[in-house]
Design a protein around this motif. Structure first.
Motif, PDB file in Angstrom:
ATOM      1  N   ARG A  10     -10.763  33.299  -2.679  1.00 55.34           N
ATOM      2  CA  ARG A  10      -9.486  33.539  -3.355  1.00 55.34           C
ATOM      3  C   ARG A  10      -8.309  33.239  -2.445  1.00 55.34           C
ATOM      4  N   LEU A  11      -7.228  32.812  -3.039  1.00 56.64           N
ATOM      5  CA  LEU A  11      -5.952  32.760  -2.336  1.00 56.64           C
ATOM      6  C   LEU A  11      -5.296  34.112  -2.556  1.00 56.64           C
ATOM      7  N   THR A  12      -4.921  34.783  -1.489  1.00 59.62           N
ATOM      8  CA  THR A  12      -4.397  36.139  -1.633  1.00 59.62           C
ATOM      9  C   THR A  12      -2.983  36.305  -1.086  1.00 59.62           C
ATOM     10  N   GLU A  16      -0.168  31.263   1.472  1.00 58.32           N
ATOM     11  CA  GLU A  16      -1.200  30.350   0.974  1.00 58.32           C
ATOM     12  C   GLU A  16      -0.747  29.697  -0.329  1.00 58.32           C
ATOM     13  N   PHE A  17      -0.158  30.482  -1.215  1.00 57.07           N
ATOM     14  CA  PHE A  17       0.358  29.932  -2.465  1.00 57.07           C
ATOM     15  C   PHE A  17       1.509  28.958  -2.182  1.00 57.07           C
ATOM     16  N   ARG A  45     -11.065  27.419  -2.695  1.00 55.70           N
ATOM     17  CA  ARG A  45     -10.519  28.753  -2.940  1.00 55.70           C
ATOM     18  C   ARG A  45      -9.579  28.662  -4.130  1.00 55.70           C
ATOM     19  N   GLY A  47      -6.464  30.361  -6.672  1.00 50.08           N
ATOM     20  CA  GLY A  47      -5.351  31.263  -6.948  1.00 50.08           C
ATOM     21  C   GLY A  47      -4.917  31.052  -8.388  1.00 50.08           C
ATOM     22  N   ASP A  83      -7.693  24.239  -1.553  1.00 49.52           N
ATOM     23  CA  ASP A  83      -7.056  25.438  -2.081  1.00 49.52           C
ATOM     24  C   ASP A  83      -6.497  25.039  -3.440  1.00 49.52           C
ATOM     25  N   ILE A  85      -4.654  26.134  -7.205  1.00 46.47           N
ATOM     26  CA  ILE A  85      -3.889  27.093  -7.994  1.00 46.47           C
ATOM     27  C   ILE A  85      -3.885  26.584  -9.421  1.00 46.47           C
TER      28      ILE A  85
END
Length: 121
Positions: A10-12, A16-17, A45, A47, A83, A85
């Protein structure tokens, strides 16, 4: 094969976002948009960004997140180390699980075909 959705997948953090959005690479589907950043890690990962503006009811937002997480969990093994989203790009007229899952599947297929190159810092 591990099909969990553990914290390492996960992106937490806000940073990162921000780094994924700052990279400015995205693939747009009919309802969803996939932003991605090639990562230095060994796995993908995820998000999620689902705002109230496009889906007013919490039930609908949670349902969308559940659909996306489930598909990511099952497809993570074939995804490149990125990563990702996922966000809602358009308001669906009716929230249909099959249509949203199909749209996300197409986005992930397109991402796999692109084979994103690692970012050189």
């Amino acid at each position: 094969m591990d099909q969990s959705f553990a914290r390492r997948y996960r992106l937490t953090k806000t940073d990162e976002f921000s780094s994924v959005f700052g990279f400015r690479r995205a693939i747009r589907g009919q309802w969803l948009m996939l932003h991605y950043l090639p990562a230095s890690g060994d796995t993908a990962r995820l998000g999620l960004v689902v705002g109230k503006k496009l889906l007013k009811k919490a039930v609908d937002r949670n349902r969308l997140k559940r659909i996306v997480r489930d598909l990511f969990r099952r497809e993570r093994h074939r995804l490149p180390a990125c990563d990702l989203i996922i966000r809602l790009a358009n308001r669906p007229a009716e929230l249909q699980s099959g249509a949203l899952a199909g749209d996300l599947q197409q986005l992930l297929d397109r991402l796999c075909r692109q084979k994103p190159k690692p970012v050189v810092a």
